[in-house]
Every structure is written in C-alpha cells, then in structure tokens.
Design a protein around this motif. Structure first.
Motif, PDB file in Angstrom:
ATOM      1  N   PRO A  49     -52.293  23.760  62.914  1.00 37.38           N
ATOM      2  CA  PRO A  49     -51.504  23.141  61.847  1.00 37.38           C
ATOM      3  C   PRO A  49     -52.283  23.088  60.533  1.00 37.38           C
ATOM      4  CG  PRO A  49     -51.438  21.820  63.828  1.00 37.38           C
ATOM      5  CD  PRO A  49     -52.474  22.872  64.048  1.00 37.38           C
ATOM      6  N   ASP A  50     -51.594  23.299  59.467  1.00 41.07           N
ATOM      7  CA  ASP A  50     -52.165  23.188  58.130  1.00 41.07           C
ATOM      8  C   ASP A  50     -51.511  21.966  57.498  1.00 41.07           C
ATOM      9  OD1 ASP A  50     -52.910  23.344  55.485  1.00 41.07           O
ATOM     10  OD2 ASP A  50     -52.441  25.476  55.269  1.00 41.07           O
ATOM     11  N   TRP A  51     -52.259  20.889  57.394  1.00 38.74           N
ATOM     12  CA  TRP A  51     -51.668  19.626  56.943  1.00 38.74           C
ATOM     13  C   TRP A  51     -51.273  19.668  55.476  1.00 38.74           C
ATOM     14  CZ3 TRP A  51     -50.094  17.695  61.080  1.00 38.74           C
ATOM     15  CH2 TRP A  51     -50.862  17.767  62.247  1.00 38.74           C
ATOM     16  N   ARG A  52     -51.848  20.599  54.715  1.00 41.02           N
ATOM     17  CA  ARG A  52     -51.443  20.739  53.314  1.00 41.02           C
ATOM     18  C   ARG A  52     -50.140  21.513  53.190  1.00 41.02           C
ATOM     19  NH1 ARG A  52     -57.205  22.959  52.125  1.00 41.02           N
ATOM     20  NH2 ARG A  52     -56.257  24.224  53.722  1.00 41.02           N
ATOM     21  N   ASN A  53     -49.883  22.399  54.198  1.00 42.86           N
ATOM     22  CA  ASN A  53     -48.668  23.213  54.177  1.00 42.86           C
ATOM     23  C   ASN A  53     -48.163  23.350  55.625  1.00 42.86           C
ATOM     24  OD1 ASN A  53     -46.649  25.050  53.795  1.00 42.86           O
ATOM     25  ND2 ASN A  53     -47.916  26.620  52.869  1.00 42.86           N
ATOM     26  N   PRO A  54     -47.510  22.307  56.149  1.00 45.52           N
ATOM     27  CA  PRO A  54     -47.081  22.312  57.556  1.00 45.52           C
ATOM     28  C   PRO A  54     -46.153  23.471  57.902  1.00 45.52           C
ATOM     29  CG  PRO A  54     -46.766  20.142  56.577  1.00 45.52           C
ATOM     30  CD  PRO A  54     -47.164  21.077  55.473  1.00 45.52           C
ATOM     31  N   LEU A  71     -53.322  34.124  67.729  1.00 43.43           N
ATOM     32  CA  LEU A  71     -52.879  32.913  68.406  1.00 43.43           C
ATOM     33  C   LEU A  71     -54.019  31.900  68.535  1.00 43.43           C
ATOM     34  CD1 LEU A  71     -50.442  31.624  69.745  1.00 43.43           C
ATOM     35  CD2 LEU A  71     -51.119  32.725  71.868  1.00 43.43           C
ATOM     36  N   SER A  72     -55.223  32.381  68.818  1.00 45.47           N
ATOM     37  CA  SER A  72     -56.363  31.469  68.967  1.00 45.47           C
ATOM     38  C   SER A  72     -56.719  30.787  67.646  1.00 45.47           C
ATOM     39  CB  SER A  72     -57.576  32.203  69.520  1.00 45.47           C
ATOM     40  OG  SER A  72     -58.123  33.069  68.558  1.00 45.47           O
ATOM     41  N   ARG A  73     -56.387  31.420  66.529  1.00 46.16           N
ATOM     42  CA  ARG A  73     -56.678  30.849  65.211  1.00 46.16           C
ATOM     43  C   ARG A  73     -55.557  29.963  64.690  1.00 46.16           C
ATOM     44  NH1 ARG A  73     -58.195  36.586  63.127  1.00 46.16           N
ATOM     45  NH2 ARG A  73     -60.228  36.832  64.091  1.00 46.16           N
ATOM     46  N   ARG A  84     -46.369  26.510  57.076  1.00 44.35           N
ATOM     47  CA  ARG A  84     -47.137  27.732  57.338  1.00 44.35           C
ATOM     48  C   ARG A  84     -47.376  27.925  58.840  1.00 44.35           C
ATOM     49  NH1 ARG A  84     -52.299  27.934  54.081  1.00 44.35           N
ATOM     50  NH2 ARG A  84     -50.832  28.490  52.470  1.00 44.35           N
ATOM     51  N   PHE A  85     -47.683  26.833  59.562  1.00 44.76           N
ATOM     52  CA  PHE A  85     -47.901  26.913  61.006  1.00 44.76           C
ATOM     53  C   PHE A  85     -46.676  27.518  61.695  1.00 44.76           C
ATOM     54  CE2 PHE A  85     -47.041  25.044  65.156  1.00 44.76           C
ATOM     55  CZ  PHE A  85     -48.166  25.434  65.862  1.00 44.76           C
ATOM     56  N   PHE A  86     -45.507  27.028  61.348  1.00 40.01           N
ATOM     57  CA  PHE A  86     -44.285  27.493  62.004  1.00 40.01           C
ATOM     58  C   PHE A  86     -43.958  28.927  61.619  1.00 40.01           C
ATOM     59  CE2 PHE A  86     -43.995  22.881  62.005  1.00 40.01           C
ATOM     60  CZ  PHE A  86     -43.830  22.669  63.365  1.00 40.01           C
ATOM     61  N   LEU A  87     -44.224  29.293  60.380  1.00 43.33           N
ATOM     62  CA  LEU A  87     -44.003  30.676  59.958  1.00 43.33           C
ATOM     63  C   LEU A  87     -44.937  31.626  60.707  1.00 43.33           C
ATOM     64  CD1 LEU A  87     -43.604  30.168  56.106  1.00 43.33           C
ATOM     65  CD2 LEU A  87     -41.801  30.702  57.769  1.00 43.33           C
ATOM     66  N   ASN A  88     -46.198  31.246  60.807  1.00 39.28           N
ATOM     67  CA  ASN A  88     -47.161  32.079  61.529  1.00 39.28           C
ATOM     68  C   ASN A  88     -46.824  32.160  63.010  1.00 39.28           C
ATOM     69  OD1 ASN A  88     -48.580  32.607  59.195  1.00 39.28           O
ATOM     70  ND2 ASN A  88     -50.051  30.968  59.526  1.00 39.28           N
ATOM     71  N   ARG A  89     -46.426  31.035  63.585  1.00 38.82           N
ATOM     72  CA  ARG A  89     -46.048  31.019  64.997  1.00 38.82           C
ATOM     73  C   ARG A  89     -44.857  31.934  65.253  1.00 38.82           C
ATOM     74  NH1 ARG A  89     -43.055  25.998  67.406  1.00 38.82           N
ATOM     75  NH2 ARG A  89     -41.492  27.064  66.175  1.00 38.82           N
ATOM     76  N   ASN A  90     -43.866  31.875  64.371  1.00 40.89           N
ATOM     77  CA  ASN A  90     -42.682  32.728  64.526  1.00 40.89           C
ATOM     78  C   ASN A  90     -43.042  34.200  64.369  1.00 40.89           C
ATOM     79  OD1 ASN A  90     -41.146  30.464  64.940  1.00 40.89           O
ATOM     80  ND2 ASN A  90     -40.334  30.396  62.865  1.00 40.89           N
TER      81      ASN A  90
END
Length: 48
Positions: A19-24, A14-16, A26-32
């Motif tokens: 957002p990844d601006w090249r692949n937005p 979670l601390s890492r 990915r943030f949501f997939l990792n968060r889920n």
C-alpha cells in the motif's frame, strides 16, 4: 518474453506490491495490472 520469464517478473512485481499511503489508489491499480498479466499468461499457457 517466455512464459517462465513472465511468471518470474510477475512474482517480483507481486513481492514489491504494498500500500502507498500517499496514493492508496496506486496499490489497487498495480494489483489489477498484475492480475490482468497473470490472466494473459494463463491464457497463453492454455493455448500451447
């Protein structure tokens, strides 16, 4: 893995999380993924 170790690993993940601006997406997939892992951990703790 023990629940405490799982919680520490999820906290590190979670601390890492950022957002990844090249692949937005990915943030949501990792968060889920982290959210599902926390839900599994909570269920495991409830059953003990």
């Amino acid at each position: 893995m023990t629940p405490a170790r799982t919680a520490r690993q999820l906290a590190r993940d979670l601390s890492r999380l950022s957002p990844d601006w090249r692949n937005p997406e990915r943030f949501f997939l990792n968060r889920n993924e982290i959210e599902r892992a926390l839900q599994r951990l909570a269920k495991q703790l409830e059953n003990h």
